[in-house]
Write an enzyme that holds these catalytic residues in place. Sequence first.
Site, mmCIF file in Angstrom:
data_model
loop_
_atom_site.group_PDB
_atom_site.id
_atom_site.type_symbol
_atom_site.label_atom_id
_atom_site.label_comp_id
_atom_site.label_asym_id
_atom_site.label_seq_id
_atom_site.Cartn_x
_atom_site.Cartn_y
_atom_site.Cartn_z
ATOM 1 N N LEU A 85 0.866 -1.183 0.000
ATOM 2 C CA LEU A 85 0.000 0.000 0.000
ATOM 3 C C LEU A 85 0.896 1.223 0.000
ATOM 4 C CD1 LEU A 85 -2.811 1.403 0.466
ATOM 5 C CD2 LEU A 85 -2.313 1.184 2.923
ATOM 6 N N HIS A 127 10.041 4.897 -0.941
ATOM 7 C CA HIS A 127 8.700 5.474 -1.073
ATOM 8 C C HIS A 127 7.887 4.767 0.004
ATOM 9 C CE1 HIS A 127 5.305 6.906 -3.939
ATOM 10 N NE2 HIS A 127 4.703 6.439 -2.850
ATOM 11 N N LEU A 128 7.270 5.518 0.891
ATOM 12 C CA LEU A 128 6.501 4.932 1.980
ATOM 13 C C LEU A 128 5.608 3.815 1.467
ATOM 14 C CD1 LEU A 128 5.414 4.976 4.912
ATOM 15 C CD2 LEU A 128 3.773 6.680 4.137
ATOM 16 N N HIS A 129 5.692 2.664 2.096
ATOM 17 C CA HIS A 129 4.814 1.559 1.736
ATOM 18 C C HIS A 129 4.585 0.648 2.932
ATOM 19 C CE1 HIS A 129 8.920 0.160 0.827
ATOM 20 N NE2 HIS A 129 8.503 -1.085 0.998
ATOM 21 N N VAL A 130 3.377 0.110 2.986
ATOM 22 C CA VAL A 130 2.985 -0.817 4.027
ATOM 23 C C VAL A 130 2.806 -2.186 3.378
ATOM 24 C CG1 VAL A 130 1.175 -1.426 5.681
ATOM 25 C CG2 VAL A 130 1.856 0.951 5.418
#
Length: 141
Positions: free
Chosen positions: A45, A99-102
Amino acid sequence: MAGTRQGCVFCEVVAGERAAHLVIDAPDVVAFLDVRPLFKGHTLLVPRVHYETLTDLPGEFLGPFFDHAQRLAAAMESVLEAAGSFVAMNNRVSQSVPHLHVHVVPRNRKDGLRGFFWPRQKYESDGEAADYAARLAAGLT
C-alpha cells in the site's frame, strides 16, 4: 519529500508507467501485489504522493492511509481465507524502495515464515528500560 520522484519504482506504478496488479486504485493511495511476495496475496500500500517514510506523511493523512491498510488486512482473512495478516513497514533501514509503503501479508499458522524478525533483546535492568521510555516520551512532546 512530497510529490513524484523521478526513478521511483512506486511512483511509476502510481503513474501507470510500470505494470502492476492493482488491488486498490483510489484518489489518495494505490495498492498492488508485491512482485516477490512472502505469500500469495502479499500487497503493498503506497500513497499516490511520494513520501519517503512514515515521518514524512502529513498527520491529516495518517488516518485515511491506515484505513486502507485496515481494509486490506480484513480482506486477507475474508477473501483469501487467511487466519490473519502481518502488517509492517520499514523506515529507511531495510526499506528496499524509498517510497513509503505498508506490507499487508496473509498469514496462517505454521505457514513457514521464519527468520523474518531479528533476535529479541532484554534490557539490562528496569532502570535502563525506564530511561529508554522516558527519553522516547520526552522526544514526543
